[in-house]
Design a protein around this motif. Sequence first.
Motif, PDB file in Angstrom:
ATOM      1  N   GLY A 131       0.781  -1.230   0.000  1.00  0.00           N
ATOM      2  CA  GLY A 131       0.000   0.000   0.000  1.00  0.00           C
ATOM      3  C   GLY A 131       0.811   1.277   0.000  1.00  0.00           C
ATOM      4  N   VAL A 132       2.117   1.198   0.241  1.00  0.00           N
ATOM      5  CA  VAL A 132       2.950   2.402   0.238  1.00  0.00           C
ATOM      6  C   VAL A 132       3.103   2.895  -1.203  1.00  0.00           C
ATOM      7  N   GLU A 133       2.857   4.193  -1.408  1.00  0.00           N
ATOM      8  CA  GLU A 133       2.995   4.806  -2.723  1.00  0.00           C
ATOM      9  C   GLU A 133       4.150   5.796  -2.711  1.00  0.00           C
ATOM     10  N   GLU A 134       4.857   5.857  -3.829  1.00  0.00           N
ATOM     11  CA  GLU A 134       5.899   6.866  -4.001  1.00  0.00           C
ATOM     12  C   GLU A 134       5.560   7.718  -5.211  1.00  0.00           C
ATOM     13  N   PHE A 135       5.908   8.993  -5.101  1.00  0.00           N
ATOM     14  CA  PHE A 135       5.722   9.959  -6.170  1.00  0.00           C
ATOM     15  C   PHE A 135       7.091  10.578  -6.436  1.00  0.00           C
ATOM     16  N   ILE A 136       7.560  10.513  -7.673  1.00  0.00           N
ATOM     17  CA  ILE A 136       8.869  11.040  -8.053  1.00  0.00           C
ATOM     18  C   ILE A 136       8.659  12.180  -9.036  1.00  0.00           C
ATOM     19  N   ILE A 137       9.339  13.309  -8.791  1.00  0.00           N
ATOM     20  CA  ILE A 137       9.295  14.465  -9.687  1.00  0.00           C
ATOM     21  C   ILE A 137      10.745  14.863  -9.960  1.00  0.00           C
ATOM     22  N   VAL A 138      11.172  14.764 -11.205  1.00  0.00           N
ATOM     23  CA  VAL A 138      12.559  15.070 -11.550  1.00  0.00           C
ATOM     24  C   VAL A 138      12.710  16.576 -11.771  1.00  0.00           C
ATOM     25  N   ASN A 139      13.642  17.177 -11.020  1.00  0.00           N
ATOM     26  CA  ASN A 139      13.911  18.611 -11.110  1.00  0.00           C
ATOM     27  C   ASN A 139      15.080  18.933 -12.029  1.00  0.00           C
ATOM     28  N   LYS A 140      16.042  17.977 -12.129  1.00  0.00           N
ATOM     29  CA  LYS A 140      17.262  18.232 -12.899  1.00  0.00           C
ATOM     30  C   LYS A 140      17.860  16.901 -13.337  1.00  0.00           C
ATOM     31  N   GLY A 141      18.347  16.844 -14.561  1.00  0.00           N
ATOM     32  CA  GLY A 141      19.026  15.661 -15.055  1.00  0.00           C
ATOM     33  C   GLY A 141      18.060  14.605 -15.593  1.00  0.00           C
ATOM     34  N   ILE A 142      18.618  13.396 -15.797  1.00  0.00           N
ATOM     35  CA  ILE A 142      17.843  12.259 -16.298  1.00  0.00           C
ATOM     36  C   ILE A 142      17.969  11.115 -15.307  1.00  0.00           C
ATOM     37  N   LEU A 143      16.849  10.716 -14.741  1.00  0.00           N
ATOM     38  CA  LEU A 143      16.801   9.633 -13.761  1.00  0.00           C
ATOM     39  C   LEU A 143      16.400   8.347 -14.471  1.00  0.00           C
ATOM     40  N   THR A 144      17.193   7.302 -14.287  1.00  0.00           N
ATOM     41  CA  THR A 144      16.815   5.980 -14.767  1.00  0.00           C
ATOM     42  C   THR A 144      16.210   5.252 -13.585  1.00  0.00           C
ATOM     43  N   PHE A 145      14.975   4.835 -13.746  1.00  0.00           N
ATOM     44  CA  PHE A 145      14.202   4.219 -12.665  1.00  0.00           C
ATOM     45  C   PHE A 145      13.826   2.805 -13.092  1.00  0.00           C
ATOM     46  N   HIS A 177      24.223   9.327 -16.399  1.00  0.00           N
ATOM     47  CA  HIS A 177      24.690  10.458 -17.194  1.00  0.00           C
ATOM     48  C   HIS A 177      25.690  11.312 -16.422  1.00  0.00           C
ATOM     49  N   GLU A 178      26.300  12.263 -17.107  1.00  0.00           N
ATOM     50  CA  GLU A 178      27.315  13.139 -16.514  1.00  0.00           C
ATOM     51  C   GLU A 178      26.726  14.113 -15.504  1.00  0.00           C
ATOM     52  N   GLU A 179      25.565  14.664 -15.831  1.00  0.00           N
ATOM     53  CA  GLU A 179      24.938  15.684 -14.992  1.00  0.00           C
ATOM     54  C   GLU A 179      24.302  15.065 -13.748  1.00  0.00           C
ATOM     55  N   LYS A 180      24.415  15.759 -12.627  1.00  0.00           N
ATOM     56  CA  LYS A 180      23.778  15.323 -11.393  1.00  0.00           C
ATOM     57  C   LYS A 180      22.268  15.269 -11.589  1.00  0.00           C
ATOM     58  N   VAL A 181      21.619  14.273 -10.975  1.00  0.00           N
ATOM     59  CA  VAL A 181      20.161  14.155 -10.991  1.00  0.00           C
ATOM     60  C   VAL A 181      19.631  14.645  -9.648  1.00  0.00           C
ATOM     61  N   CYS A 182      18.587  15.466  -9.700  1.00  0.00           N
ATOM     62  CA  CYS A 182      17.925  15.952  -8.493  1.00  0.00           C
ATOM     63  C   CYS A 182      16.433  15.693  -8.650  1.00  0.00           C
ATOM     64  N   PHE A 183      15.824  15.061  -7.641  1.00  0.00           N
ATOM     65  CA  PHE A 183      14.389  14.799  -7.717  1.00  0.00           C
ATOM     66  C   PHE A 183      13.744  14.846  -6.344  1.00  0.00           C
ATOM     67  N   GLN A 184      12.440  15.098  -6.354  1.00  0.00           N
ATOM     68  CA  GLN A 184      11.634  15.058  -5.136  1.00  0.00           C
ATOM     69  C   GLN A 184      11.055  13.655  -5.020  1.00  0.00           C
ATOM     70  N   ASN A 185      11.046  13.131  -3.817  1.00  0.00           N
ATOM     71  CA  ASN A 185      10.464  11.820  -3.547  1.00  0.00           C
ATOM     72  C   ASN A 185       9.454  12.009  -2.414  1.00  0.00           C
ATOM     73  N   ILE A 186       8.201  11.786  -2.741  1.00  0.00           N
ATOM     74  CA  ILE A 186       7.119  11.858  -1.743  1.00  0.00           C
ATOM     75  C   ILE A 186       6.687  10.425  -1.470  1.00  0.00           C
ATOM     76  N   ILE A 187       6.746  10.028  -0.230  1.00  0.00           N
ATOM     77  CA  ILE A 187       6.371   8.673   0.160  1.00  0.00           C
ATOM     78  C   ILE A 187       5.146   8.751   1.056  1.00  0.00           C
ATOM     79  N   PHE A 188       4.093   8.056   0.622  1.00  0.00           N
ATOM     80  CA  PHE A 188       2.824   8.056   1.333  1.00  0.00           C
ATOM     81  C   PHE A 188       2.585   6.664   1.906  1.00  0.00           C
TER      82      PHE A 188
END
Length: 93
Positions: free
Chosen positions: A36-50, A79-90
């Motif tokens: 039942g735990v949900e995660e929400f990911i929002i990428v702010n910078k870079g490319i995230l491989t999930f 990738h070369e560039e740093k990845v930055c993302f928000q992770n909301i865990i419900f």
Amino acid sequence: MEVYPIFPFDIMNKFEVLTIELRKGCNHSSPVHSSGVEEFIIVNKGILTFEIGNQVIHLEEGNSIKFLADKPHTYKNLHEEKVCFQNIIFYKN
């Protein structure tokens, strides 16, 4: 991997909000969460491989995804560039 709690876990509201940064080559396998735990990911910078299950998803800046976190999942920066993302865990339970 750098993790910055924006809103630490709150037992009353059952969620937490994190900012996560992955440097080049970082590979983080997240533990399986309770049913039942949900995660929400929002990428702010870079490319995230999930990766979740057999799926590989590339999320670019501005992309987001929502998923049930009760199975193994992995966050990668290929990738070369740093990845930055928000992770909301419900936490429903």
